[in-house]
Design a protein around this motif. Structure first.
Motif, PDB file in Angstrom:
ATOM      1  N   GLY A 109       0.825  -1.207   0.000  1.00  0.00           N
ATOM      2  CA  GLY A 109       0.000   0.000   0.000  1.00  0.00           C
ATOM      3  C   GLY A 109       0.851   1.244   0.000  1.00  0.00           C
ATOM      4  O   GLY A 109       2.079   1.181   0.051  1.00  0.00           O
ATOM      5  N   PRO A 110       0.226   2.427  -0.073  1.00  0.00           N
ATOM      6  CA  PRO A 110      -1.224   2.590  -0.225  1.00  0.00           C
ATOM      7  C   PRO A 110      -1.742   2.352  -1.621  1.00  0.00           C
ATOM      8  O   PRO A 110      -2.953   2.232  -1.817  1.00  0.00           O
ATOM      9  N   GLY A 111      -0.870   2.269  -2.638  1.00  0.00           N
ATOM     10  CA  GLY A 111      -1.328   1.946  -3.980  1.00  0.00           C
ATOM     11  C   GLY A 111      -2.222   3.019  -4.561  1.00  0.00           C
ATOM     12  O   GLY A 111      -1.931   4.209  -4.481  1.00  0.00           O
ATOM     13  N   GLU A 112      -3.350   2.580  -5.164  1.00  0.00           N
ATOM     14  CA  GLU A 112      -4.225   3.515  -5.869  1.00  0.00           C
ATOM     15  C   GLU A 112      -5.046   4.375  -4.915  1.00  0.00           C
ATOM     16  O   GLU A 112      -5.638   5.364  -5.328  1.00  0.00           O
ATOM     17  N   GLU A 113      -5.146   3.980  -3.665  1.00  0.00           N
ATOM     18  CA  GLU A 113      -5.928   4.747  -2.689  1.00  0.00           C
ATOM     19  C   GLU A 113      -4.990   5.275  -1.610  1.00  0.00           C
ATOM     20  O   GLU A 113      -4.775   4.634  -0.587  1.00  0.00           O
ATOM     21  N   PRO A 114      -4.394   6.443  -1.830  1.00  0.00           N
ATOM     22  CA  PRO A 114      -3.404   6.958  -0.875  1.00  0.00           C
ATOM     23  C   PRO A 114      -3.962   7.161   0.517  1.00  0.00           C
ATOM     24  O   PRO A 114      -3.232   7.082   1.505  1.00  0.00           O
ATOM     25  N   ASP A 115      -5.278   7.408   0.629  1.00  0.00           N
ATOM     26  CA  ASP A 115      -5.859   7.609   1.955  1.00  0.00           C
ATOM     27  C   ASP A 115      -5.959   6.308   2.751  1.00  0.00           C
ATOM     28  O   ASP A 115      -6.202   6.335   3.953  1.00  0.00           O
ATOM     29  N   ALA A 116      -5.802   5.170   2.058  1.00  0.00           N
ATOM     30  CA  ALA A 116      -5.951   3.889   2.740  1.00  0.00           C
ATOM     31  C   ALA A 116      -4.788   3.623   3.690  1.00  0.00           C
ATOM     32  O   ALA A 116      -4.915   2.842   4.628  1.00  0.00           O
ATOM     33  N   GLY A 117      -3.634   4.228   3.461  1.00  0.00           N
ATOM     34  CA  GLY A 117      -2.499   4.037   4.349  1.00  0.00           C
ATOM     35  C   GLY A 117      -1.726   2.763   4.048  1.00  0.00           C
ATOM     36  O   GLY A 117      -2.089   1.971   3.173  1.00  0.00           O
ATOM     37  N   LEU A 118      -0.666   2.582   4.793  1.00  0.00           N
ATOM     38  CA  LEU A 118       0.189   1.409   4.634  1.00  0.00           C
ATOM     39  C   LEU A 118      -0.373   0.227   5.416  1.00  0.00           C
ATOM     40  O   LEU A 118      -1.035   0.404   6.435  1.00  0.00           O
ATOM     41  N   GLU A 119      -0.081  -0.969   4.927  1.00  0.00           N
ATOM     42  CA  GLU A 119      -0.490  -2.196   5.611  1.00  0.00           C
ATOM     43  C   GLU A 119       0.675  -3.172   5.593  1.00  0.00           C
ATOM     44  O   GLU A 119       1.511  -3.154   4.678  1.00  0.00           O
ATOM     45  N   PHE A 120       0.727  -4.034   6.574  1.00  0.00           N
ATOM     46  CA  PHE A 120       1.685  -5.134   6.529  1.00  0.00           C
ATOM     47  C   PHE A 120       1.161  -6.196   5.561  1.00  0.00           C
ATOM     48  O   PHE A 120      -0.058  -6.401   5.430  1.00  0.00           O
ATOM     49  N   VAL A 121       2.086  -6.838   4.887  1.00  0.00           N
ATOM     50  CA  VAL A 121       1.708  -7.862   3.915  1.00  0.00           C
ATOM     51  C   VAL A 121       0.864  -8.936   4.575  1.00  0.00           C
ATOM     52  O   VAL A 121      -0.077  -9.461   3.972  1.00  0.00           O
ATOM     53  N   HIS A 122       1.194  -9.256   5.817  1.00  0.00           N
ATOM     54  CA  HIS A 122       0.401 -10.266   6.535  1.00  0.00           C
ATOM     55  C   HIS A 122       0.450  -9.940   8.028  1.00  0.00           C
ATOM     56  O   HIS A 122       1.468  -9.452   8.535  1.00  0.00           O
TER      57      HIS A 122
END
Length: 946
Positions: free
Chosen positions: A337-350
């Motif tokens: 992340g955040p990819g195409e939705e910058p507001d979504a924030g970062l996430e751990f892969v798992h």
């Protein structure tokens, strides 16, 4: 998605049932919903499977509601509920939200983060859950078909998870597919419902299995080529134990390192697999550099949907360092992340990676990072509630800012309907600790937060608060009143009174002292074993009679005076005079710092004084207030049960039974053995007896242990008297007499002498009539005298009717004739039916007998109808409503009313003093026996005319 064909087939079948056919329009008629649960240990592919569920649901034009539990967000109340519902209402103005949520807006809005909590008492947890049920049901119906997906349910916050677990069975009756995934070993107790979901899951969750050797071999060959030999693939399966996450990560590492997929390289796989978890993962992270490590640790502390700028501040990195760390962590397959939705924030892969990194942070540093996160969250404008979860992980440091922030968060959560979260935050604030002057206030707030869940701890907190040295009189008053309240609601009424009595002499302010006195009078009034009730009554009379009702405290005292006068059988005009003074122009049932007991008593006074129409008006207003406040536990149960009792007294038995059963359902959620539970059981048993269903009433009493103990609180109708009446109905006269003698000893010493409130003398007379007719006649004579002193026609009529049962034969007709005349002028329909039946039998009058049967049938008194040789018909035969409702538009149902008759009836219904003393019996006789039905029709007509 390897080897998930069976699970996907189940999903497709569920979606087919939900939508009908692929691409169904949302406005199409859809079938009932489905519940699916997928369980399995970490890494088995639950998240990937749910992502595929979301994709397939969207392909079928489903509205998608999605949420994910987070290991670090579990202490944030309604975190999951907000993820589910907020996006559906995003962008709405406040006016649009009000229109969409209606009366639920102030109740669920704060919990869902849609608005700030309003001032006033917060909703109770049950009321909030009911509101969330309504919102989700409304969304589902409006945007059908709907798919709700909850991932990592085991990490959902308790408030959201308990709500969804209780809501889940409803999905089968809605156009809703509800899908949850969780780790079975970590699912908390309050979500056990997910382990036994009905529907397509076959009454149990679908457990995901590890990948087979063939599936892992296919993964390896797809990653590195078909030339990977069997021994290499077999070892890859062995070291990952078929865990899909570990298998995918291992094949990626094999490809990245260019490892030759032969048997010679197979021993290297174990070390590569170890690098994906635990110390191996940490070692791999450390090779990315110190700034990247700090950034990763900051992300692990922050949880999910991590804003990069916030993580940079917590990790003390500049913007360029944070961007570089983000890139490195993505390349290492640690963050996405955040990819195409910058507001979504970062996430751990798992989540496994997040957990491993969080646990690898040195303890002292982890605590410091949580402290930095709390400050950063507040500075970013995310609010005290978001900061509080971090402060819960820090060590006490005597920091006033921490105490202030935790108290602010607790206040928000308490008003949003999350008392458990508030309790945790205030308990942590207490350990900080607060400054010398603030400790009592924190203890008080902690007691308020624990009130519904831990009453014993609430008592301890409030007593500790009183022991603190502080100078705020308003705080002291609040602590004392709340302490008395929790003691009273814990069935410790004597302690409640004592706590107030100790405080009153040391309260210098006269108005504060009066307020405490009003609270003491109230709890004494409800104490069934009050040591000196007559003395308290005299003090209350002297005080109330000189008060003018200038403020709420004075009106509460006057209301208690009205109730006391009613119990002691003072003339009905005196009782109503004080009740009207107490009510004034406006009398809320939902003041934040007041109980609802006095408004209830003021309303019930009208019922006992033969003004049930006014009593029902007051209860309708009070019930509406409870519902607006989100009080749907004990408060609403009391409202339903006492409205049922009013209907019973009016002779509308079917309606009374329906309301009593609704109240009992609510009372069961509050808990057995509580005062509200006693009220509901006594009222329902009384109603069933009147309907002639003795066996059913007895089973109810046995199930709920009605006769095993006497409640410490005053309950009406008196449960011991109701139990004795049950024994009488079963022919157990000796046992009934023993119970009623005990009632005599209990009530007479308290000066409770009104048979309209408790007709124990009448029941005792029936119990002893066969063995001691003289005593039976003396008991009824005294009851008649007391009823006449009170002056309510229904009470006098009932006493005369029972007196006739035990009187000499030549006296019966006269007693019954007067009873019928009085009851015809009263709203007591069932009592009139009984008196008419007795008089008809005594005189052998067929016309009277027919009138008795018609009256009993209108009331829903099926047993009486049958005993008179009639048969219940229509609604009464089916347990339906005994009195038809007024026609639409409020038109009067009876023809031939003169203007004078109409005016007199309307005045009677509205309890206008001008109607008092008039003889309305000719009007009632002209209209037959449907007195309560006429009253209801005229009330509707009067309202529509205005």
């Amino acid at each position: 998605m390897f080897e998930r064909e069976a699970e996907l087939a189940t999903v497709d079948e569920a979606l087919e049932q939900l939508t009908g056919s692929r691409g169904a329009r949302r406005t199409d008629t859809v079938a009932g919903g489905v519940l699916l649960a997928f369980s399995g240990p970490a890494g088995l592919g639950k998240t990937t499977l749910l992502a595929e569920v979301r994709r397939r649901a969207l392909a079928r034009n489903c509205t998608l509601l999605a949420a994910r539990g987070g290991e670090q967000e579990q202490s944030q109340p309604f975190h999951v509920a907000r993820q589910l519902i907020q996006p559906q209402l995003a962008g709405h103005s406040e006016e649009e939200l009000h229109a969409a949520l209606g009366s639920w807006y102030p109740i669920v809005g704060p919990a869902l983060g849609l608005c700030a909590p309003e001032q006033g008492a917060p909703p109770d947890p049950q009321g909030l859950r009911d509101g969330l049920d309504w919102v989700l049901t409304h969304l589902t119906v409006q945007r059908a078909p709907v798919t709700l997906v909850l991932d990592d349910a085991h990490w959902a916050d308790p408030e959201s998870l308990s709500w969804l677990a209780a809501f889940a069975p409803r999905a089968e009756h809605l156009p809703l597919l509800l899908v949850v995934a969780y780790r079975p070993e970590e699912l908390p107790a309050h979500a056990e419902a997910f382990r036994t979901l009905p529907g397509r899951a076959g009454h149990r969750p679908l457990a995901l299995a590890p990948l087979t050797e063939a599936a892992v071999s296919t993964l390896v060959r797809e990653a590195v080529g078909d030339h990977a030999d069997d021994a290499f693939c077999r070892e890859a399966w062995a070291v990952t134990t078929g865990n899909p996450f570990e298998a995918v990560e291992l094949t990626a590492k094999v490809r990245d390192k260019g490892l030759d997929p032969t048997s010679a390289s197979a021993p290297l796989l174990r070390d590569l697999a170890a690098a994906q978890r635990g110390s191996g993962l940490v070692a791999r992270l450390e090779r990315l550099g110190p700034s990247t490590v700090r950034f990763a640790w900051a992300c692990a502390v922050l949880g999910t949907a991590i804003p990069q700028e916030l993580a940079a501040r917590v990790g003390t990195l500049g913007p360029e360092e944070a961007a570089d760390a983000t890139r490195r962590l993505r390349e290492a397959r640690i963050l996405s992340g955040p990819g195409e939705e910058p507001d979504a924030g970062l996430e751990f892969v798992h989540p496994l990676i997040a957990t491993a990194l969080y646990r690898a942070i040195p303890d002292a540093l982890r605590v410091a990072l949580h402290g930095q996160a709390a400050v950063a969250v507040v500075d970013a404008g995310l609010g005290a509630s978001n900061a509080a979860r971090h402060l819960l992980e820090t060590h006490p440091e005597n920091d006033p800012w921490v105490v202030r922030t935790l108290r602010e968060a607790a206040a928000e959560n308490l008003r949003a309907g999350a008392p458990e979260a508030a309790r945790r935050q205030l308990a942590r604030a207490l350990r900080e600790p607060p400054d010398f002057d603030g400790r009592a206030a924190v203890l008080y707030e902690l007691g308020c937060a624990s009130l519904l869940t831990e009453p014993a701890n609430t008592v301890n907190h409030l007593r500790a608060a009183l022991a603190e040295p502080f100078d705020d009189p308003a705080l002291r008053q609040g602590i004392v009143i709340r302490l008395a309240q929790v003691l009273a609601h814990s069935d410790r009424l004597a302690e409640a009174s004592d706590s107030l009595a100790r405080e009153i002499p040391h309260t210098p302010d006269a108005r504060t002292r009066l307020r405490l006195q009003s609270e003491q009078f109230m709890w004494d009034a409800f104490d069934a074993v009050e040591p000196d009730s007559p003395a308290r009554s005299r003090r209350l009379t002297r005080l109330a009679d000189r008060l003018t009702g200038r403020d709420l405290t004075e009106r509460y005292i006057i209301g208690l005076r009205a109730w006391d006068a009613c119990l002691r059988g003072e003339p009905v005009d005196v009782v109503l005079h004080h009740a009207v003074r107490a009510l004034g122009k406006e009398f809320s049932w939902a003041y934040e710092d007041r109980g609802f007991e006095v408004p209830v008593l003021a309303a019930m006074v009208h019922m006992y004084a033969d003004r049930p129409g006014r009593a029902e008006e007051l209860f309708e207003a009070g019930t509406a207030e409870f519902e607006r406040q989100g009080w749907r536990g004990a408060h609403l149960s009391f409202a339903y049960s006492l409205r049922a009792y009013i209907r019973y007294r009016r002779g509308r038995l079917a309606e009374a039974e329906e309301l009593a059963r609704a109240g009992l359902r609510l009372a069961e959620r509050v808990g057995r053995g509580t005062p509200v539970h006693w009220y509901n059981i006594a009222i329902l048993a009384t109603t069933l007896l009147a309907r002639g269903r003795v066996d059913e009433a007895w089973e109810l009493a046995q199930e709920h242990a009605l006769g095993e103990s006497v409640p410490a609180a005053v309950v009406f109708p008196d449960p011991q008297t109701v139990y004795a009446e049950l024994l009488l109905a079963r022919g157990q006269t000796k046992a009934a007499a023993a119970e009623l003698e005990a009632v005599d000893r209990r009530l007479s010493r308290r000066g409770i002498q009104n048979p309209s409130w408790c007709p124990w003398q009448l029941h005792l007379a029936r119990a002893v009539a066969a063995q001691d007719p003289a005593r039976a006649q003396a008991l009824t004579a005294d009851a008649v005298r007391r009823a006449r002193a009170f002056g309510a026609p229904s009470g006098v009529g009932q006493a005369l009717r029972v007196a006739a049962q035990v009187a000499a034969p030549d006296e019966r007709a006269g007693l019954l004739t007067e009873a019928v005349e009085l009851l015809s002028a009263s709203p007591a329909g069932y009592e009139l039916a009984c008196a008419l039946a007795a008089l008809a039998t005594e005189l052998g009058d067929a016309e009277l007998l027919a009138q008795a049967v018609a009256t009993a049938r209108e009331c829903g008194a099926d047993g009486l109808v049958a005993s008179l040789g009639g048969a219940p018909t229509g609604a009464a035969a089916q347990g339906g409503v005994g009195t038809p409702a007024a026609p639409a538009g409020g038109a009067v149902r009876e023809d031939g009313l003169t203007d004078e008759q109409f005016r007199m009836a309307e005045l009677a219904v509205r309890d206008d003093p001008a109607a008092r003393g008039r003889d309305l019996s000719p009007l009632y006789r002209k209209l037959g026996t449907d007195r309560s039905g006429l009253a209801e029709a005229l009330e509707v007509f009067a309202r529509s005319s205005r």
